[in-house]
Design a protein around this motif. Structure first.
Motif, short mmCIF file in Angstrom:
data_model
loop_
_atom_site.label_atom_id
_atom_site.label_comp_id
_atom_site.label_asym_id
_atom_site.label_seq_id
_atom_site.Cartn_x
_atom_site.Cartn_y
_atom_site.Cartn_z
N ALA A 60 0.76 -1.52 0.22
CA ALA A 60 0.00 0.07 0.23
C ALA A 60 0.60 0.99 -0.19
O ALA A 60 0.28 2.16 -0.85
N ILE A 61 1.80 1.01 0.62
CA ILE A 61 2.86 2.29 0.89
C ILE A 61 3.46 2.65 -0.79
O ILE A 61 3.35 3.60 -1.12
N TYR A 62 4.00 1.93 -1.09
CA TYR A 62 4.63 1.25 -3.14
C TYR A 62 3.32 2.23 -3.97
O TYR A 62 3.85 2.82 -4.04
N ASN A 63 2.71 1.73 -3.23
CA ASN A 63 1.18 1.78 -4.22
C ASN A 63 0.90 3.13 -4.13
O ASN A 63 0.52 4.33 -4.99
N THR A 64 0.95 4.30 -2.87
CA THR A 64 0.78 5.29 -2.73
C THR A 64 1.61 6.17 -3.05
O THR A 64 1.62 7.31 -4.19
N PHE A 65 3.77 6.11 -2.81
CA PHE A 65 4.02 6.86 -3.77
C PHE A 65 4.87 6.72 -4.39
O PHE A 65 5.55 7.49 -5.57
N ALA A 66 5.06 5.32 -5.31
CA ALA A 66 5.71 4.73 -6.21
C ALA A 66 4.96 6.13 -7.51
O ALA A 66 5.75 6.77 -8.41
N PRO A 67 3.33 6.76 -7.93
CA PRO A 67 3.10 7.54 -8.83
C PRO A 67 4.17 8.45 -8.57
O PRO A 67 3.95 9.43 -9.71
N ILE A 68 3.84 9.13 -7.38
CA ILE A 68 4.52 10.42 -6.96
C ILE A 68 5.92 10.01 -6.98
O ILE A 68 6.64 11.99 -7.22
N LYS A 69 6.73 9.67 -7.09
CA LYS A 69 8.38 9.67 -6.92
C LYS A 69 8.90 10.50 -6.40
O LYS A 69 9.53 11.46 -6.80
N PRO A 70 8.17 10.31 -4.95
CA PRO A 70 9.15 11.84 -3.55
C PRO A 70 10.70 11.50 -3.40
O PRO A 70 10.99 10.22 -4.09
N THR A 71 11.41 12.41 -3.32
CA THR A 71 12.65 12.16 -3.38
C THR A 71 13.12 12.19 -2.13
O THR A 71 12.20 12.06 -0.92
N LEU A 72 13.91 10.66 -1.55
CA LEU A 72 14.29 10.57 -0.85
C LEU A 72 15.19 10.90 0.42
O LEU A 72 16.49 10.73 -0.47
N HIS A 73 15.30 11.13 1.42
CA HIS A 73 16.39 10.90 2.39
C HIS A 73 16.98 9.96 3.44
O HIS A 73 16.46 10.04 3.73
N LYS A 74 18.41 10.20 2.58
CA LYS A 74 18.29 8.53 3.15
C LYS A 74 19.78 9.42 5.28
O LYS A 74 20.03 9.98 5.03
N ARG A 75 19.35 8.96 6.06
CA ARG A 75 19.10 9.34 7.45
C ARG A 75 20.28 8.15 7.97
O ARG A 75 20.69 8.84 8.78
N ARG A 76 20.78 6.96 7.48
CA ARG A 76 21.38 6.22 7.83
C ARG A 76 22.84 6.70 7.61
O ARG A 76 22.68 6.59 6.20
N GLY A 77 24.19 6.26 8.17
CA GLY A 77 24.90 6.37 6.93
C GLY A 77 25.42 7.71 6.54
O GLY A 77 24.96 8.99 7.56
N GLU A 78 26.07 7.89 5.10
CA GLU A 78 26.09 8.87 4.96
C GLU A 78 24.68 9.95 4.33
O GLU A 78 23.57 9.44 3.99
N SER A 79 24.11 10.76 5.00
CA SER A 79 23.39 11.83 4.66
C SER A 79 23.29 12.53 2.82
O SER A 79 23.80 13.07 2.96
N ILE A 80 22.06 11.66 2.53
CA ILE A 80 22.03 11.67 1.17
C ILE A 80 20.09 12.08 0.07
O ILE A 80 19.68 11.45 1.05
N TYR A 81 20.68 12.03 -0.49
CA TYR A 81 18.66 12.50 -1.08
C TYR A 81 18.93 11.67 -2.31
O TYR A 81 20.46 11.61 -3.02
N LEU A 82 18.13 10.43 -2.80
CA LEU A 82 17.83 10.10 -3.71
C LEU A 82 16.68 9.94 -4.56
O LEU A 82 15.23 10.40 -3.79
N GLN A 83 16.90 9.39 -5.58
CA GLN A 83 15.26 9.69 -5.98
C GLN A 83 14.56 7.84 -5.65
O GLN A 83 15.36 6.72 -5.31
N TRP A 84 13.15 7.98 -5.97
CA TRP A 84 12.22 7.32 -5.77
C TRP A 84 13.40 5.49 -6.40
O TRP A 84 13.12 4.48 -5.52
N ASP A 85 13.29 6.12 -7.82
CA ASP A 85 13.77 4.63 -8.24
C ASP A 85 15.36 4.04 -8.19
O ASP A 85 15.62 2.97 -8.29
#
Length: 122
Positions: A60-85
């Motif tokens: 359900a989470i995947y189906n909610t957010f995959a169509p809009i593909k929000p940018t994700l922030h990686k909090r653990r380890g090195e703080s970086i921003y990644l594209q959903w895909d």
């Protein structure tokens, strides 16, 4: 800062998440008892948690957010921003258990990744 997913905009996710949390609390209760019966019940509850969280809720989470593909922030380890895909690079059925756990983590505060801030702090 304390993050809470904004369930007001996603009532279906809230219902599934509450069921997952109910099962987690039930398993915790069984784990505090020292009996063979409680151990069996805890294992059975963990099976339900895996199905509830990593199949139903994660999808359900995947189906909610995959169509809009929000940018994700990686909090653990090195703080970086990644594209959903870059994180969820396959159809849901092909995601491994770690990716599914990361999906659930977007809601429950146990995140490796986080959604943009607008999705939190209801």
């Amino acid at each position: 800062m304390d993050y809470r997913f904004n369930f007001k905009k996603y009532p279906d996710l809230k219902k599934m998440y509450e069921e997952y949390r109910r099962l987690e609390l039930k398993a915790t209760g069984y784990s505090m008892k020292d009996s063979e019966s409680s151990s069996r019940k805890m294992l059975k509850t963990h099976e339900k948690i895996n199905d509830s969280a990593y199949t139903i809720l994660a999808k359900a989470i995947y189906n909610t957010f995959a169509p809009i593909k929000p940018t994700l922030h990686k909090r653990r380890g090195e703080s970086i921003y990644l594209q959903w895909d870059e994180v969820f690079d396959k159809p849901f059925e092909e995601l491994d258990i770690n990716q599914r756990k990361c999906l659930v983590g977007l809601l429950d505060g146990k995140f490796v990744y986080e959604l943009p801030f607008k999705f939190y702090n209801d």
